[in-house]
Design a protein around this motif. Structure first.
Motif, short mmCIF file in Angstrom:
data_model
loop_
_atom_site.label_atom_id
_atom_site.label_comp_id
_atom_site.label_asym_id
_atom_site.label_seq_id
_atom_site.Cartn_x
_atom_site.Cartn_y
_atom_site.Cartn_z
N GLY A 159 0.76 -1.31 0.00
CA GLY A 159 0.01 -0.15 0.05
C GLY A 159 0.91 1.35 -0.03
N LEU A 160 1.85 1.29 0.66
CA LEU A 160 2.85 2.48 0.88
C LEU A 160 3.44 2.85 -0.64
N ALA A 161 3.67 1.60 -1.42
CA ALA A 161 4.06 1.90 -2.95
C ALA A 161 2.93 2.23 -3.79
N GLY A 162 1.71 2.46 -3.25
CA GLY A 162 0.74 2.61 -4.10
C GLY A 162 0.10 1.38 -5.02
N VAL A 163 0.67 0.34 -4.57
CA VAL A 163 0.14 -0.89 -5.28
C VAL A 163 -1.39 -1.25 -5.31
N SER A 164 -2.25 -1.34 -6.29
CA SER A 164 -3.53 -1.42 -6.39
C SER A 164 -4.23 -2.21 -5.17
N GLN A 221 -10.94 4.88 8.41
CA GLN A 221 -10.42 5.32 9.95
C GLN A 221 -9.28 6.23 9.95
N TYR A 222 -8.31 6.09 9.03
CA TYR A 222 -7.16 6.56 8.75
C TYR A 222 -6.93 7.60 7.69
N GLY A 223 -7.53 7.17 6.51
CA GLY A 223 -7.57 8.02 5.39
C GLY A 223 -6.70 7.44 4.18
N SER A 224 -5.64 6.79 4.54
CA SER A 224 -4.90 5.89 3.61
C SER A 224 -3.71 5.14 4.49
N ILE A 225 -3.20 4.32 3.86
CA ILE A 225 -2.10 3.38 4.56
C ILE A 225 -0.92 4.26 5.09
N GLN A 226 -0.54 5.22 3.99
CA GLN A 226 0.63 6.35 4.49
C GLN A 226 -0.02 7.27 5.84
N ASP A 227 -1.30 7.49 5.82
CA ASP A 227 -1.66 8.20 6.97
C ASP A 227 -1.76 7.28 8.17
#
Length: 249
Positions: A159-164, A221-227
């Protein structure tokens, strides 16, 4: 999608796989032999450690509990060529602990994964920080089957890499295809001990909807994996290190 074999077949293991080859948000591919996910490494066959070192392995992060490590020590513990560190994602991961999670109307793994994200943030942060600081070669993270603890960390990295989401889910469900013999062994042991084999079998599944719901929970809950990783305390410099290695820098 993949320009290097994902599964690394080694005697005594079932589920060593490379995260390399997935397409990132930047249109690049995660380079091969930087991030490896795996099942338990206590039964490696002859030459297994040498094979992984030859594949570029430089660090092993064992996600199992201290009790599991004591009962089934990794072949990499004490090996000079590879850094070995035990960073448990959970204090307890027995079948009884898993079964105690309130599943309500979901697959029992759904609330378990969500609870892991929400309550084990410090452990997740520690694991990701260690992965980020491996500068060269491959880092391998593993648990017993390479499914739950390993699956959560793999999903976060992808997810941090933006993989789908589609590819993250596909990577997760591949485990079920890799470990049928291991599942049969676990169920046989449980049956011999008089355990609830039917319930245990459910916990050994890797249904797509489980990972889909975990990813949805992160977004809601957080917005994104980066968040999420920022929320649990991952330092920006370590987040950037992970992003660079994941995206081919």
């Amino acid at each position: 999608m993949i320009d290097a074999p994902r599964h690394i077949a080694i005697e005594g293991t079932y589920n060593i796989r490379d995260l390399g080859g997935y397409v990132t948000a930047y249109g690049t591919m995660i380079p091969p032999r930087r991030f490896l996910r795996a099942d338990c490494l206590h039964r490696l066959g002859p030459g297994g450690t040498d094979r992984l070192v030859d594949e570029g392995l430089r660090c092993v992060i064992d996600l199992r509990t201290s009790g599991e490590v004591t009962t089934a020590p990794s072949f990499f513990e004490g090996l000079a060529a590879v850094e070995y560190v035990n960073l448990p994602l959970f204090d307890d991961l027995s079948p009884s602990a898993l079964a105690s999670v309130d599943a309500q109307h979901a697959h029992p793994l759904v609330p378990f994964y969500i609870s892991a994200l929400d309550t084990r943030g410090a452990a997740v942060c520690h694991i990701l920080t260690h992965i980020a600081r491996v500068q060269d070669g491959a880092v391998l993270f593993n648990c017993t089957a390479g499914k739950d603890r390993t699956g959560i960390i793999a999903a976060l990295l992808l997810g941090l890499a933006g993989v789908s989401d589609t590819d993250i889910i596909e990577d997760y469900i591949l485990t079920e295809q890799m470990i049928p013999d291991l599942v049969a062994e676990f169920l046989s042991l449980s049956r011999a001990k008089g355990g609830d084999v039917e319930s245990y079998a459910t916990l050994l599944e890797s249904p797509a909807d489980t990972m889909a719901k975990m990813l949805s929970h992160i977004k809601e809950q957080y917005g994104s994996i980066q968040d999420y990783v920022t929320h649990i305390g991952l330092a920006r410099k370590d987040l950037l290190r992970l992003s660079d290695r994941l995206c081919g820098v």
